[in-house]
Design a protein around this motif. Structure first.
Motif, short mmCIF file in Angstrom:
data_model
loop_
_atom_site.label_atom_id
_atom_site.label_comp_id
_atom_site.label_asym_id
_atom_site.label_seq_id
_atom_site.Cartn_x
_atom_site.Cartn_y
_atom_site.Cartn_z
N ALA A 96 0.84 -1.33 0.10
CA ALA A 96 0.08 0.02 -0.21
C ALA A 96 0.77 1.08 -0.09
O ALA A 96 1.75 1.29 0.71
N GLU A 100 -2.79 5.61 -1.29
CA GLU A 100 -3.78 4.46 -1.01
C GLU A 100 -4.46 4.71 0.13
O GLU A 100 -5.63 4.70 0.53
N SER A 103 -6.70 7.97 0.85
CA SER A 103 -7.79 8.20 -0.18
C SER A 103 -8.53 7.00 0.15
O SER A 103 -9.51 6.43 -0.37
N GLN A 105 -8.45 3.73 0.94
CA GLN A 105 -8.44 2.26 -0.02
C GLN A 105 -8.01 1.25 0.79
O GLN A 105 -8.26 -0.04 0.13
N CYS A 106 -7.33 1.19 1.93
CA CYS A 106 -6.56 -0.03 2.47
C CYS A 106 -7.61 -0.88 3.26
O CYS A 106 -7.02 -1.76 3.66
N LEU A 136 -7.08 -4.42 -1.42
CA LEU A 136 -6.49 -3.18 -1.79
C LEU A 136 -6.64 -3.37 -3.63
O LEU A 136 -6.58 -4.44 -4.18
N GLY A 137 -7.19 -2.42 -3.96
CA GLY A 137 -7.64 -2.33 -5.56
C GLY A 137 -8.97 -2.58 -5.57
O GLY A 137 -9.39 -2.74 -6.87
N HIS A 140 -13.05 1.53 -2.55
CA HIS A 140 -12.57 2.47 -1.38
C HIS A 140 -13.72 2.63 -0.29
O HIS A 140 -14.74 2.44 -0.75
N VAL A 284 -8.92 8.65 -6.08
CA VAL A 284 -9.96 7.62 -6.36
C VAL A 284 -11.08 8.04 -6.33
O VAL A 284 -11.63 9.12 -5.83
#
Length: 369
Positions: A96, A100, A103, A105-106, A136-137, A140, A284
């Motif tokens: 990460a 990320e 924003s 996302q984690c 992750l990915g 979010h 994101v």
């Protein structure tokens, strides 16, 4: 800009929308062009609300905390594209980046291990042991409470001090901001009393509140872990003001909150060009797993989401396409627009039931256009 209309709208909030005490401030190109304060610091109408009145503004604190971390990254030769584990070796996701993390996302919005917001080491241990709420990915989701700890641990590693102290000495004092993440006792008598908002039937029917009011949902867990300071009455106690919580513990005035955004958009020279870019550049966008509505984030700040044609889905940050900021639970709100040089802040003590800006602040932003 229709400042007379904004003033009329501000007064209308008291006459028609149940406002108790509030301030609104507008700055442009380094100068304050409007500062309104009206009402009372408490329902008993003992102390009038004035421009110097302060109040806790919940998640609007996240912007101040994010600026602090971004500044330290820049000073240490790091960028948001660097891995978090370079600074925080035990961070639970070794791939990460800071972008990320900042924003949302984690997937660390809710914690399985029990910990109180007042137990810093226990919260960090819970984060380090946490299996991510999502991969992750894979989208979010807003981190309402853990976000402050996710920012503070890198700040402590890079500076050796709590985030609130760094913010005060490196940002607030230099910009002469009446903003605090950890309020000193000398300022206690300036803090207004907060009052909770009431839940309407329409609130109960919304997707977010259905999830929020159901035990065991990710939304409910995200807003209750770490534990502590769940009730508005707790936010009226000195322990909350002194807590220095970077996700929700900020206290200050509307004028200083708007002035902070003058620095964040470059209207007052302060932050480096890199930091200014990181604040406003989207990272994101999409459906938010926690807020249950589309959101768009830069590194620690919110921007209005866009539709497929590139038009704003809502205008919490006005018409400007680069405008960014952060709201606070119950209605406090602040942002800046790099294109126009305008920044805005609104704080109040009669809260609405909202995690995004409600009618009182939205009507002021409408008048600001």
């Amino acid at each position: 800009m229709q400042l007379d209309v904004l003033e009329q709208t501000f007064k209308k909030n008291f006459a028609e929308r149940g406002e108790l005490g509030a301030s609104v401030s507008v700055w442009k190109d380094g100068e304050e062009i409007l500062n309104l304060a009206q009402g009372w610091c408490e329902r008993e109408q003992v102390k009038p609300w004035v421009a110097e009145t302060m109040v806790p503004f919940y998640s609007a604190t996240k912007a101040l905390a994010s600026a602090t971390l971004l500044m330290l990254l820049d000073e240490n030769g790091l960028t948001p594209e660097d891995l978090v584990c370079r600074v925080w070796p035990n961070f639970p996701n070794s791939s990460a980046t800071f972008a990320e993390l900042m924003s949302h996302q984690c997937g660390l919005a809710a914690l399985d291990q029990k910990a109180s917001v007042f137990e810093y080491d226990a919260v960090i241990a819970a984060i380090e042991a946490q299996e991510p709420n999502w991969e992750l990915g894979d989208g979010h989701g807003y981190h309402p409470r853990t976000f402050g700890f996710l920012l503070e641990e890198p700040v402590r590693v890079l500076s050796g001090r709590p985030l609130g102290e760094v913010f005060h000495e490196r940002i607030a004092e230099l910009l002469e901001l009446d903003l605090w993440i950890g309020l000193p006792e000398s300022e206690f008598d300036r803090v207004a009393t907060l009052y909770p908002g009431k839940m309407e039937k329409s609130d109960l029917e919304s997707g977010f509140y259905k999830e929020f009011n159901q035990q065991g949902t990710l939304v409910r867990q995200a807003f209750s872990s770490p534990s502590g300071l769940q009730g508005v009455h707790e936010m009226n106690k000195p322990k909350a003001w002194q807590s220095g919580l970077p996700a929700m513990g900020g206290v200050g005035t509307a004028s200083s909150l708007a002035k902070f955004y003058q620095a964040a958009i470059g209207a007052i020279p302060f932050f480096s060009e890199d930091v200014l870019g990181w604040m406003k550049t989207p990272v994101v966008t999409g459906d938010d797993r926690i807020l249950m509505t589309p959101t768009r984030f830069s590194c620690g700040f919110q921007l209005d989401p866009l539709d497929a044609d590139g038009a704003k889905v809502r205008q919490n940050y006005g018409k400007g396409m680069q405008a960014f900021g952060h709201p606070g639970a119950g209605g406090s709100h602040a942002f800046g627009d790099p294109e126009t040089g305008v920044s805005f802040a609104y704080i109040m003590n009669q809260m609405d039931l909202s995690v995004l800006p409600g009618a009182k602040s939205s009507s002021l932003i409408e008048a600001l256009r």
